[in-house]
Design an enzyme around this catalytic site. Structure first.
Site, short mmCIF file in Angstrom:
data_model
loop_
_atom_site.label_atom_id
_atom_site.label_comp_id
_atom_site.label_asym_id
_atom_site.label_seq_id
_atom_site.Cartn_x
_atom_site.Cartn_y
_atom_site.Cartn_z
N GLN A 96 0.83 -1.21 0.00
CA GLN A 96 0.00 0.00 0.00
C GLN A 96 0.86 1.25 0.00
O GLN A 96 1.77 1.40 0.82
CB GLN A 96 -0.93 0.02 1.22
CG GLN A 96 -1.92 1.18 1.15
CD GLN A 96 -2.89 1.19 2.30
OE1 GLN A 96 -2.52 1.57 3.41
NE2 GLN A 96 -4.13 0.78 2.07
N CYS A 126 -6.95 6.82 4.77
CA CYS A 126 -6.42 7.12 6.10
C CYS A 126 -6.81 8.53 6.53
O CYS A 126 -6.49 9.50 5.83
CB CYS A 126 -4.91 6.97 6.13
SG CYS A 126 -4.20 7.34 7.76
N LYS A 165 -8.04 1.73 -1.68
CA LYS A 165 -8.72 1.65 -0.39
C LYS A 165 -9.17 3.05 -0.04
O LYS A 165 -8.35 3.97 0.02
CB LYS A 165 -7.77 1.10 0.68
CG LYS A 165 -8.45 0.83 2.02
CD LYS A 165 -7.50 0.18 3.00
CE LYS A 165 -8.22 -0.29 4.26
NZ LYS A 165 -8.85 0.82 5.01
N GLY A 249 -9.97 -5.37 10.29
CA GLY A 249 -9.00 -4.46 10.87
C GLY A 249 -8.92 -4.66 12.37
O GLY A 249 -8.38 -5.65 12.86
#
Length: 341
Positions: A96, A126, A165, A249
């Site tokens: 990533q 994020c 993502k 997660g």
């Protein structure tokens, strides 16, 4: 408890039937993959190695690798480059990237592939992406017009799978729908959707009605991510959204056997004794791996406390507090022994 499991075996094509074209996806056709999420500061190679031995996620991910926007010769840190490979213990590894700017991201993708990456992902989710001279992580959603040049350029540069993502939006949880045509035109291989906004961070609840609607609106496989903490909840999420798979997660980090529970190979609702024994074995097995990876007792203690902070179990509240409040690694070990069966 059975911790090790065989990998899914692909069927051999009949000699009279042409073999299908190989898929770029990092999971086998017909499989609804269970992925270990990339979590900064948590899914380091020591923890990934424990998960690959214990519960065999279908796909594992690196922590995000920061792209240097200035140095064309050092887009990725040497330590990150050493982490890169096509797989770990036979399980596909997704690398990533987090960064900004078409040129920097493209050259970082090329550097990662030169180092052995086969599956590459762009982090657009994020909420804590570091702000430098540009927006990174979920911050990229603040300027979606820049994605019109970044996404196609990355697709052209990446030879293996290219995934994204992302959050549902920066402030508007409907923003993702305006991005789907770009992802489809560009040939993105799959999406991992966490249906909170960037502004929400981890507050509130993931709205998987958004996930279901994204699945309905695109032919791109969608991996559902966010608030998956039980086998029943995960199975319900797959059924209600039609998602291609799940990414675990905090729920998975706090309870590794959740992978096996979702597969029906471990009790869906374990009793207290089993949960207590699992936690003891988890931390006992992880501790020497952390001692080998990190430098000094203080760092090891801080890192393993980070793992414990993801464990949610009201019946083990006293034991968990004792672990997280330990002042020394020896005190942590002593608290850990109280969990022994």
């Amino acid at each position: 408890m059975t911790m090790e499991n065989p990998r899914h075996q692909a069927l051999q094509p009949n000699s009279a039937t042409p073999a299908p074209a190989p898929s770029k996806l990092p999971w086998l056709p017909g499989v609804k993959p269970l992925m270990l999420a990339p979590m900064q500061g948590l899914t380091n190679r020591a923890l990934r190695s424990l998960f690959t031995k214990w519960v065999r996620p279908d796909v594992v991910w690196t922590e995000f690798m920061r792209v240097n926007p200035v140095s064309a010769k050092k887009r990725l840190m040497p330590g990150d480059l050493r982490e890169i490979s096509a797989s770990e213990d036979g399980i596909p590894l997704v690398v990533q990237l987090i960064g900004h700017g078409r040129e920097a991201l493209v050259s970082a993708a090329q550097a990662a592939q030169d180092a052995g990456a086969v599956h590459l992902n762009l982090n657009m989710g994020c909420p804590y992406g570091r702000m430098t001279s540009g927006l990174t992580g979920g911050g990229m959603l603040k300027k979606p017009e820049l994605l019109e040049e970044i996404i196609p350029a990355l697709r052209e540069a990446i030879h293996g799978s290219f995934s994204i993502k992302l959050r549902a939006g920066y402030e508007d949880p409907q923003q993702v729908f305006s991005l789907l045509p770009l992802f489809e035109r560009s040939g993105v291989d799959f999406l991992v959707l966490h249906p909170r906004t960037v502004r929400q961070a981890y507050n509130g609840w993931a709205d998987h009605e958004v996930t279901a609607e994204v699945v309905r609106q695109t032919s791109i496989p969608v991996i559902a991510n966010g608030d998956i903490r039980s086998a029943a909840g995960g199975q319900r999420l797959l059924e209600q959204t039609g998602a291609a798979g799940l990414m675990l997660g905090r729920g998975g980090i706090g309870e590794p056997m959740l992978f096996e529970r979702l597969r029906g190979r471990a009790a869906a609702e374990p009793d207290l004794a089993e949960r207590k024994a699992m936690l003891h074995r988890y931390l006992i097995d992880l501790l020497p791996l952390y001692c080998a990876l990190f430098c000094g007792d203080a760092q090891v203690l801080g890192k393993i406390k980070g793992v414990v902070s993801n464990v949610e179990d009201a019946e083990l509240e006293r034991e968990l507090k004792k672990l997280t409040r330990s002042k020394t690694l020896q005190a942590f070990r002593s608290a850990l022994e109280e969990l022994a069966p």
